[in-house]
Design a protein around this motif. Structure first.
Motif, PDB file in Angstrom:
ATOM      1  N   VAL A 154      -0.595   3.658  -1.163  1.00  0.00           N
ATOM      2  CA  VAL A 154      -1.473   2.518  -1.440  1.00  0.00           C
ATOM      3  C   VAL A 154      -0.639   1.273  -1.729  1.00  0.00           C
ATOM      4  O   VAL A 154       0.311   1.316  -2.518  1.00  0.00           O
ATOM      5  N   VAL A 155      -1.015   0.168  -1.087  1.00  0.00           N
ATOM      6  CA  VAL A 155      -0.425  -1.136  -1.384  1.00  0.00           C
ATOM      7  C   VAL A 155      -1.394  -1.860  -2.317  1.00  0.00           C
ATOM      8  O   VAL A 155      -2.507  -2.219  -1.920  1.00  0.00           O
ATOM      9  N   ASP A 156      -0.992  -1.998  -3.565  1.00  0.00           N
ATOM     10  CA  ASP A 156      -1.799  -2.730  -4.554  1.00  0.00           C
ATOM     11  C   ASP A 156      -1.348  -4.178  -4.585  1.00  0.00           C
ATOM     12  O   ASP A 156      -0.181  -4.454  -4.894  1.00  0.00           O
ATOM     13  N   GLU A 259      -0.047   1.412  10.530  1.00  0.00           N
ATOM     14  CA  GLU A 259      -1.397   1.897  10.221  1.00  0.00           C
ATOM     15  C   GLU A 259      -1.781   1.478   8.804  1.00  0.00           C
ATOM     16  O   GLU A 259      -1.008   1.661   7.860  1.00  0.00           O
ATOM     17  N   GLY A 260      -2.965   0.918   8.664  1.00  0.00           N
ATOM     18  CA  GLY A 260      -3.412   0.498   7.341  1.00  0.00           C
ATOM     19  C   GLY A 260      -4.889   0.130   7.335  1.00  0.00           C
ATOM     20  O   GLY A 260      -5.414  -0.391   8.318  1.00  0.00           O
ATOM     21  N   TYR A 261      -5.570   0.415   6.208  1.00  0.00           N
ATOM     22  CA  TYR A 261      -7.012   0.167   6.071  1.00  0.00           C
ATOM     23  C   TYR A 261      -7.247  -0.595   4.768  1.00  0.00           C
ATOM     24  O   TYR A 261      -6.828  -0.143   3.698  1.00  0.00           O
ATOM     25  N   ILE A 272      -4.594   0.968   2.340  1.00  0.00           N
ATOM     26  CA  ILE A 272      -4.270   2.402   2.314  1.00  0.00           C
ATOM     27  C   ILE A 272      -3.442   2.733   3.550  1.00  0.00           C
ATOM     28  O   ILE A 272      -3.850   2.422   4.679  1.00  0.00           O
ATOM     29  N   CYS A 273      -2.284   3.379   3.341  1.00  0.00           N
ATOM     30  CA  CYS A 273      -1.343   3.651   4.435  1.00  0.00           C
ATOM     31  C   CYS A 273      -0.979   5.141   4.494  1.00  0.00           C
ATOM     32  O   CYS A 273      -1.254   5.900   3.556  1.00  0.00           O
ATOM     33  N   SER A 278       5.334   2.176   6.375  1.00  0.00           N
ATOM     34  CA  SER A 278       4.183   1.326   6.733  1.00  0.00           C
ATOM     35  C   SER A 278       3.711   0.520   5.525  1.00  0.00           C
ATOM     36  O   SER A 278       3.355  -0.650   5.636  1.00  0.00           O
ATOM     37  N   ALA A 279       3.719   1.157   4.349  1.00  0.00           N
ATOM     38  CA  ALA A 279       3.276   0.482   3.130  1.00  0.00           C
ATOM     39  C   ALA A 279       4.162  -0.720   2.807  1.00  0.00           C
ATOM     40  O   ALA A 279       3.673  -1.781   2.405  1.00  0.00           O
TER      41      ALA A 279
END
Length: 586
Positions: A154-156, A259-261, A272-273, A278-279
């Motif tokens: 997760v990227v916060d 990839e990420g949402y 979200i990765c 990717s994050a």
């Protein structure tokens, strides 16, 4: 206004532009609806810099309110905004801007017309300050990505002072790009953004929290971010061939794209990765996009990348972690530590208040507090453990303070509201006649994703949300709205419609369906005896039944009783009305 809003929404779906919104915003129907919405808002009793609240507006007639709003918008200059500071959980203070009540009604007029247009454009995984969507839907989306897509990074991102740093020029351009091209409307919105803040002067940026229009404008600002993130993956057109739409993302995985949402609730969002690499890319890409395109900074100390397999991430008061279960990992959600500490502190304050003043009001206020917590956090997967621990930590404190003023027992004959949410097998305290809701008694409830078909701006969506009003009732409501009763307040006229709608057009004494020509609205406690135009003091009745309540003529009473074939129970209700009007019983 339903048909008008639906039409705006459908036109926006077709990417049409709008240069004719001002007449809709200033229409009588839209202004009266704005008043209705403001009246239902608890904040309507909070005064602005002019010291006025919705109570001052209620005294006016509906025509006076409409003329007041229309005349003010002819040469609109908002009054100064009142600055208020409220405490944040971290000990700091959050600045709020409270516009004057007339300016709030005007903002509501604008919001009602702009919202259906904006909703046609907004991204499906944005959940904050949007009709029918909630924090639970945002949490459900994160859970879904962990449980079904196996995404554990997760990227916060925390935007530094988002509401105070929105760029006004950029925001007006974003409104224009959404198709809102009525220059008069844009000019007035510009004036709202630059309204003077009492004691601080005119702002050059930001949308003050506390304004009715601010949440919608904030979503419009961050809509660009939603679409940019989605365009990098979810909405990206793959160059690799695929047969079915569900295989599109599988084809994308053959590329070098990250990839990420995105899941967003107002200015609080996560990307979200699948992996750390990717994050990292998303973290720096999002930081640069916010800075370069939206002119917003992030808080480096609050923004981070979290491996959910090892650590918890916090979102909207919940904690989220990917824990191992059998051969896979699933989302484990709970309550974050700050919120637990806040719950304990507030619970102790409310318990202490009950000890000092053991009355029904304080007991019911405590119940409202507990039920609110349970309804919000019951979507957490391990909510039972969390609240059991909270109740355990508070048990001694509660025992020492409540036992002197209450009785600890199994509830006997509790009210229906208690039985609706709690079991009687748990012992709890009774203060007077009120049973305190047990803090530890809560069970987890399945958290479902938002159904994008739900919408208040489409016919299909409205059918899914609620059953439609009966056509005959709807017709008579329109007739009642178009009727004119001189010298009646806007509160009376609005509550008369609400009462008629709630009773499905039936007389509250005889049960007979009433057409607009036969409707009378009776004050249960007459105004000359201190009665008000509030909803609970109004009754919808047949005009001749109204005559029967107030008449003293014996022949008229006998004639009307025979005509309506009043039963003993109807006469009993009728006599309650006559008693409140200081009339002799019949």
């Amino acid at each position: 206004m339903t048909g008008t809003f639906t039409n705006l929404h459908e036109r926006a779906k077709r990417k049409q532009s709008f240069d004719d919104l001002y007449p809709i915003i200033t229409s009588r129907e839209n202004i009266l609806l704005a008043y209705r919405m403001m009246k239902a808002n608890e904040g309507s009793m909070t005064a602005g810099t002019d010291g006025k609240t919705i109570a001052d507006i209620k005294k006016l007639t509906d025509t006076e309110v409409v003329n007041l709003i229309q005349n003010k918008l002819e040469n609109y200059n908002p009054k100064a905004v009142r600055r208020v500071f409220i405490p944040k959980p971290n000990g700091k203070q959050r600045p709020l801007g409270i516009p004057c009540i007339i300016d709030r009604i005007i903002q509501e007029c604008f919001k009602q017309v702009l919202e259906p247009i904006a909703e046609a454009h907004f991204f499906k995984h944005s959940y904050g300050f949007r009709p029918l969507r909630s924090t639970h839907h945002a949490i459900a989306r994160v859970q879904h990505l962990i449980n079904h897509a196996d995404l554990h990074f997760v990227v916060d991102i925390d935007i530094k002072g988002f509401f105070d740093n929105v760029n006004h020029t950029r925001l007006i351009k974003q409104l224009w790009n959404m198709g809102i091209r009525d220059r008069r409307v844009l000019r007035i919105i510009g004036k709202m953004l630059k309204a003077e803040i009492s004691g601080e002067g005119r702002p050059t940026k930001g949308t003050p929290q506390g304004g009715i229009l601010s949440p919608l404008l904030s979503n419009i600002v961050l809509h660009d971010l939603d679409m940019w993130v989605a365009g990098q993956w979810e909405k990206f057109e793959s160059h690799f061939p695929f047969k079915h739409n569900e295989n599109r993302l599988r084809a994308l995985k053959r590329s070098n794209l990250k990839e990420g949402y995105i899941v967003r609730y107002a200015d609080d969002f996560k990307i979200i990765c699948r992996d750390w690499k990717s994050a990292e890319k998303w973290y720096h890409a999002a930081r640069l996009y916010l800075k370069d395109r939206l002119q917003l900074d992030i808080s480096p100390d609050k923004s981070q990348i979290v491996n959910l397999r090892k650590r918890k991430s916090e979102f909207l008061g919940f904690t989220i972690k990917a824990t191992k279960k059998a051969n896979k990992r699933v989302a484990h959600t709970g309550i974050n530590a700050k919120k637990k500490a806040q719950i304990k502190k507030e619970a102790k304050e409310r318990i202490e208040k009950i000890r000092r003043y053991p009355n029904a009001g304080n007991a019911l206020a405590y119940n409202s507090f507990v039920l609110g917590l349970h309804l919000y956090f019951k979507k957490a997967t391990h909510v039972c453990n969390a609240f059991s621990r909270l109740a355990y930590d508070l048990r001694t404190f509660m025992f020492n303070r409540i036992l002197k003023v209450g009785i600890y027992e199994h509830p006997s004959n509790p009210p229906p509201s208690y039985l609706k949410f709690y079991k009687t097998s748990w012992k709890t305290y009774r203060v007077g006649r009120v049973y305190l809701y047990p803090l530890g008694q809560v069970n987890t409830e399945t958290n479902l994703n938002f159904d994008p078909r739900l919408s208040i701006f489409t016919e299909e969506g409205r059918k899914m949300v609620h059953r439609s009003l009966r056509p005959d009732v709807q017709t008579e409501i329109i007739n009642l709205m178009n009727s004119n009763i001189p010298n009646r307040s806007i509160e009376y006229m609005d509550n008369r419609i609400s009462r008629y709608s709630m009773k499905m057009g039936k007389c509250e004494i005889t049960g007979q369906f009433l057409y607009a020509t036969t409707v009378h609205c009776h004050h249960f406690l007459p105004t000359n005896l201190g009665g008000t135009d509030k909803f609970n003091n109004l009754r919808i009745i047949h005009k001749d039944i109204h005559k029967l309540i107030h008449t003293t003529d014996h022949d008229t009473i006998m004639s009307l009783k025979t005509r309506f074939d009043l039963s003993d129970n109807m006469v009993k209700i009728l006599n309650q009305y006559r008693k409140m009007s200081n009339m002799e019983l019949i």
